[in-house]
Design an enzyme around this catalytic site. Structure first.
Site, mmCIF file in Angstrom:
data_model
loop_
_atom_site.group_PDB
_atom_site.id
_atom_site.type_symbol
_atom_site.label_atom_id
_atom_site.label_comp_id
_atom_site.label_asym_id
_atom_site.label_seq_id
_atom_site.Cartn_x
_atom_site.Cartn_y
_atom_site.Cartn_z
ATOM 1 N N LYS A 141 0.843 -1.207 0.000
ATOM 2 C CA LYS A 141 0.000 0.000 0.000
ATOM 3 C C LYS A 141 0.875 1.253 0.000
ATOM 4 O O LYS A 141 0.593 2.215 -0.720
ATOM 5 C CB LYS A 141 -0.952 -0.021 1.211
ATOM 6 N N GLN B 239 -4.811 -1.695 9.579
ATOM 7 C CA GLN B 239 -4.725 -3.014 8.942
ATOM 8 C C GLN B 239 -5.330 -4.085 9.849
ATOM 9 O O GLN B 239 -5.020 -4.163 11.039
ATOM 10 C CB GLN B 239 -3.246 -3.334 8.620
ATOM 11 N N ASP C 118 -11.261 2.634 4.015
ATOM 12 C CA ASP C 118 -11.658 1.220 3.905
ATOM 13 C C ASP C 118 -13.176 1.078 3.727
ATOM 14 O O ASP C 118 -13.652 0.015 3.333
ATOM 15 C CB ASP C 118 -11.289 0.470 5.192
#
Ligand code: GUN
Length: 293
Positions: free
Chosen positions: A54, A98, A121
């Protein structure tokens, strides 16, 4: 006829190029690059490799990456304090924690602590609820990547039967909503670990998305001729013939399904790159909305 291989890297590159153009336009307008902060708690090797990927994608797109590493034994309050600090930081446009956390029971509270406007997200209940209602929202990256992949590959979704296997907040649940949204228009069935006779559902499907987190979930004989198979699974299986001592396999038995499927995504190189590209797009979108441009 063998299945058409849906090359996620190719589709992801196009999404990422558009995100890079939008990031450049944002920077020209505001005088700063969009910024994505990624929080990694502990040292799960798979999570670390996703977070590294990422960060690299951010750099490639002209997005400023920030990585915040916390030890595996970080307390819930310490994680929440980091998230609140990022919420308050005007230079941060996107926040991603994460998952999984070393303590999965804390995930709900940590996700709910993220400012919904920075929730790239799309996991916060505000964004999940808006998605369910068909309102503009930051939308989870893997599901939106799958819908874009189907469109870019010219695979029809309107009126077809799509079966999604797995009901996670990251993929299965939001994808089942997206596929049935106006404009995508699939008839959607969401299957899960308690579904009786999974094969009876998958054999009826025009599109099967398998996001179960378990190898061999979709096997030969479980799909109809010409169906599209989207494999979200990324499982490490021990393989001493590989330099790392493992290889990656999906949730579907790729080789067995090649002869029956009309189209199929490989693992690796299928859905994975799409997730990261859509994250870049969400980050620029969050930055633009926050800046009102
Ligand atoms: N773990 C696996 N996939 C994801 C994802 O898309 N977002 C976050 N935050 N964690 C993940």
């Amino acid at each position: 006829m063998p299945a058409r291989i849906l090359d996620g890297k190719l589709f992801a590159a196009a999404v990422q190029r558009r995100a890079a153009d939008a990031a450049a336009a944002f920077a020209a307008h505001t005088g700063r690059a969009p910024c994505l902060a990624v929080v990694l708690v502990g040292d799960n090797p798979a999570s670390r490799s996703y977070v590294t990927a990422k960060g690299r994608a951010c750099t490639a797109c002209g997005i400023e990456p920030r990585q915040l590493d916390l030890p595996a034994d970080a307390s819930k309050d310490a994680i929440l304090a980091v998230v609140r600090g990022l919420n308050a930081d005007g230079a941060v446009d996107g926040i991603l924690v994460q998952l999984p956390l070393p303590e999965p029971a804390w995930e709900e509270e940590v996700i709910e602590a993220i400012d919904p406007a920075k929730d790239v997200d799309g996991f916060h209940p505000v964004n999940a609820g808006r998605l369910l209602l068909g309102l503009p929202a930051l939308t989870p990256c893997t599901p939106v990547g799958i819908v874009h992949l189907l469109a870019a590959a010219g695979i029809p979704t309107a009126g077809v039967h799509a079966v999604v296997i797995g009901r996670s907040r990251i993929v299965g649940r939001p994808l089942s909503v997206l596929l049935s949204q106006r404009g995508v228009d699939a008839t959607t069935t969401l299957c899960h670990t308690k579904t009786r006779d999974l094969a009876a559902f998958t054999r009826e499907a025009d599109i099967v998305v398998v996001a179960a987190g378990r190898p061999h979930t979709l096997r030969a004989g479980m799909i109809k001729e010409g169906a599209t198979v989207i494999d979200v699974g990324v499982n490490r299986v021990p393989d001493q013939s590989r330099p790392k001592g493992y290889r990656l396999v999906g949730d579907a038995d790729y080789d067995e399904l090649l002869g029956t499927a009309g189209a199929i995504t490989p693992v690796p190189g299928g859905v994975g790159p799409l997730t990261i590209a859509e994250l870049m797009a969400n980050t620029v979108e969050a930055a633009r909305r926050r800046a009102g441009c």
